[in-house]
Design an enzyme around this catalytic site. Sequence first.
Site, PDB file in Angstrom:
ATOM      1  N   ALA A   1      67.235  56.345  38.491  1.00 45.95           N
ATOM      2  CA  ALA A   1      67.455  57.760  38.231  1.00 45.95           C
ATOM      3  C   ALA A   1      67.027  58.573  39.447  1.00 45.95           C
ATOM      4  O   ALA A   1      66.077  58.203  40.135  1.00 45.95           O
ATOM      5  CB  ALA A   1      66.645  58.179  37.016  1.00 45.95           C
TER       6      ALA A   1
ATOM      7  N   GLY B   1      66.580  52.632  36.844  1.00 41.34           N
ATOM      8  CA  GLY B   1      67.808  52.895  36.083  1.00 41.34           C
ATOM      9  C   GLY B   1      68.991  52.075  36.583  1.00 41.34           C
ATOM     10  O   GLY B   1      69.930  51.804  35.824  1.00 41.34           O
TER      11      GLY B   1
ATOM     12  N   GLU C   1      68.574  48.986  34.774  1.00 42.01           N
ATOM     13  CA  GLU C   1      68.934  49.227  33.367  1.00 42.01           C
ATOM     14  C   GLU C   1      70.459  49.242  33.194  1.00 42.01           C
ATOM     15  O   GLU C   1      70.984  48.725  32.204  1.00 42.01           O
ATOM     16  CB  GLU C   1      68.312  50.543  32.893  1.00 42.01           C
ATOM     17  CG  GLU C   1      66.798  50.415  32.781  1.00 42.01           C
ATOM     18  CD  GLU C   1      66.092  51.714  32.481  1.00 42.01           C
ATOM     19  OE1 GLU C   1      66.341  52.693  33.218  1.00 42.01           O
ATOM     20  OE2 GLU C   1      65.292  51.763  31.541  1.00 42.01           O
TER      21      GLU C   1
ATOM     22  N   GLU D   1      59.037  52.049  37.783  1.00 41.21           N
ATOM     23  CA  GLU D   1      58.647  53.288  37.089  1.00 41.21           C
ATOM     24  C   GLU D   1      57.136  53.478  36.999  1.00 41.21           C
ATOM     25  O   GLU D   1      56.625  54.580  37.196  1.00 41.21           O
ATOM     26  CB  GLU D   1      59.250  53.319  35.670  1.00 41.21           C
ATOM     27  CG  GLU D   1      60.705  53.760  35.633  1.00 41.21           C
ATOM     28  CD  GLU D   1      61.688  52.646  35.915  1.00 41.21           C
ATOM     29  OE1 GLU D   1      61.267  51.557  36.344  1.00 41.21           O
ATOM     30  OE2 GLU D   1      62.892  52.868  35.719  1.00 41.21           O
TER      31      GLU D   1
HETATM   32  N1  COA Z   1      65.872  59.272  43.488  1.00 40.37           N
HETATM   33  C1  COA Z   1      66.245  60.159  44.419  1.00 40.37           C
HETATM   34  N2  COA Z   1      66.352  59.865  45.716  1.00 40.37           N
HETATM   35  C2  COA Z   1      66.049  58.601  46.093  1.00 40.37           C
HETATM   36  C3  COA Z   1      65.633  57.624  45.197  1.00 40.37           C
HETATM   37  C4  COA Z   1      65.562  57.986  43.817  1.00 40.37           C
HETATM   38  N3  COA Z   1      65.253  57.116  42.861  1.00 40.37           N
HETATM   39  N4  COA Z   1      65.388  56.468  45.879  1.00 40.37           N
HETATM   40  C5  COA Z   1      65.663  56.729  47.171  1.00 40.37           C
HETATM   41  N5  COA Z   1      66.057  58.027  47.296  1.00 40.37           N
HETATM   42  C6  COA Z   1      66.471  58.710  48.521  1.00 40.37           C
HETATM   43  C7  COA Z   1      65.275  58.936  49.446  1.00 40.37           C
HETATM   44  O1  COA Z   1      64.570  60.114  49.075  1.00 40.37           O
HETATM   45  C8  COA Z   1      66.002  59.045  50.782  1.00 40.37           C
HETATM   46  O2  COA Z   1      66.582  60.321  50.887  1.00 40.37           O
HETATM   47  P1  COA Z   1      66.432  61.153  52.299  1.00 40.37           P
HETATM   48  O3  COA Z   1      67.093  60.251  53.323  1.00 40.37           O
HETATM   49  O4  COA Z   1      67.170  62.405  52.035  1.00 40.37           O
HETATM   50  O5  COA Z   1      64.950  61.294  52.519  1.00 40.37           O
HETATM   51  C9  COA Z   1      67.168  58.059  50.657  1.00 40.37           C
HETATM   52  O6  COA Z   1      67.376  57.879  49.244  1.00 40.37           O
HETATM   53  C10 COA Z   1      66.889  56.698  51.270  1.00 40.37           C
HETATM   54  O7  COA Z   1      65.689  56.200  50.691  1.00 40.37           O
HETATM   55  P2  COA Z   1      64.435  55.654  51.572  1.00 40.37           P
HETATM   56  O8  COA Z   1      63.232  55.622  50.683  1.00 40.37           O
HETATM   57  O9  COA Z   1      64.335  56.398  52.849  1.00 40.37           O
HETATM   58  O10 COA Z   1      64.979  54.154  51.874  1.00 40.37           O
HETATM   59  P3  COA Z   1      64.108  52.864  52.176  1.00 40.37           P
HETATM   60  O11 COA Z   1      65.105  51.820  52.569  1.00 40.37           O
HETATM   61  O12 COA Z   1      62.975  53.174  53.081  1.00 40.37           O
HETATM   62  O13 COA Z   1      63.456  52.451  50.752  1.00 40.37           O
HETATM   63  C11 COA Z   1      63.463  51.984  48.380  1.00 40.37           C
HETATM   64  C12 COA Z   1      64.272  51.986  49.704  1.00 40.37           C
HETATM   65  C13 COA Z   1      64.438  51.615  47.266  1.00 40.37           C
HETATM   66  C14 COA Z   1      62.335  50.957  48.468  1.00 40.37           C
HETATM   67  C15 COA Z   1      62.849  53.398  48.146  1.00 40.37           C
HETATM   68  O14 COA Z   1      63.882  54.371  48.339  1.00 40.37           O
HETATM   69  C16 COA Z   1      62.285  53.623  46.766  1.00 40.37           C
HETATM   70  O15 COA Z   1      61.241  53.098  46.439  1.00 40.37           O
HETATM   71  N6  COA Z   1      62.994  54.447  45.941  1.00 40.37           N
HETATM   72  C17 COA Z   1      62.504  54.806  44.633  1.00 40.37           C
HETATM   73  C18 COA Z   1      62.940  53.791  43.608  1.00 40.37           C
HETATM   74  C19 COA Z   1      62.400  54.193  42.249  1.00 40.37           C
HETATM   75  O16 COA Z   1      61.233  54.511  42.074  1.00 40.37           O
HETATM   76  N7  COA Z   1      63.288  54.177  41.225  1.00 40.37           N
HETATM   77  C20 COA Z   1      62.959  54.574  39.883  1.00 40.37           C
HETATM   78  C21 COA Z   1      63.255  56.035  39.724  1.00 40.37           C
HETATM   79  S1  COA Z   1      62.807  56.658  38.121  1.00 40.37           S
END
Ligand code: COA
Length: 262
Positions: free
Chosen positions: A65, A111, A114, A134
Amino acid sequence: MATDLVQLSLDGPIATVVLNRAEKLNALNREMLSALERCADELERSQDTRVVLLTGTGKAFCVGADIFEWSDLSPLEMGRRWIRDGHRIFARYARLPQPLIAVLNGYTFGGGLELALAADLRLAAEGVQLSFPEVKLGIIPGWGGTQRLAQLIGPSRAKQMIFSGERLLAQQAEKWGLVNEVVPSDSDKLTQRALALAQQIAANGPVAVQMTKQLIDAGMAANGDAGLVLETLASSLASFTADAQEGVAAFRQRRPPQFSGR
Ligand code: COA
């Protein structure tokens, strides 16, 4: 039909839905949820489609999400709209008449996992990471994860994944029964395998395939939807704790969270 953020292509008996927000790792915002629902409308009506593939563009299948969207909702909006919309739309994918294959091309988190769990089968490229992160944000999986994961891999492994938030490699996920097959990560191998499997299924009697899908799902759903109803309530509440605020703030500020247990 195609929208910018979710694309649907119908090619004879095989339909493909592509999550197309690569710059945000296909994080699901409200516009994408609506687009996914419109694709479900079309797939349910399609007489020709016998198998549906679901995948993502770029280096993610879907990272879950959109944190920046849900973290601005009020508690009631969270439960009434965000969580319930996700439940309804994912259930529509789970209940598509045709077999649905999630083709995991990259990160499959929250998500996104999911949504993949709503599919009948999951294929993953070698090295793909799957996770429920989460709890790292101080919230809980709210789009069916607490229910579908435990049904698929058993409560003990589901608890390990959800409690720890650790990332599972596709190879380990396959051993746990979370992924059906792992495909070498060389370019196009995953797509080729997904298409070959889809063609194999599409060549079989469609009524027989669709009826067996419904029979297996009906047998598995013997417990009803009580868990999903509880998940809606708990997820709405958990999103408004001090810990959830801290988790989201830490994500925005790219720092480790300091949880207080409140
Ligand atoms: N919601 C909104 N934006 C998200 C996102 C999410 N769940 N996950 C990643 N993004 C965005 C980042 O903010 C970033 O945006 P920006 O370039 O404008 O700053 C872009 O996607 C790329 O993500 P980034 O974190 O820079 O990539 P990465 O390769 O360094 O890391 C992950 C990848 C997946 C490890 C990391 O993005 C992450 O942990 N995301 C969250 C996942 C999460 O918690 N999901 C459950 C959500 S309820």
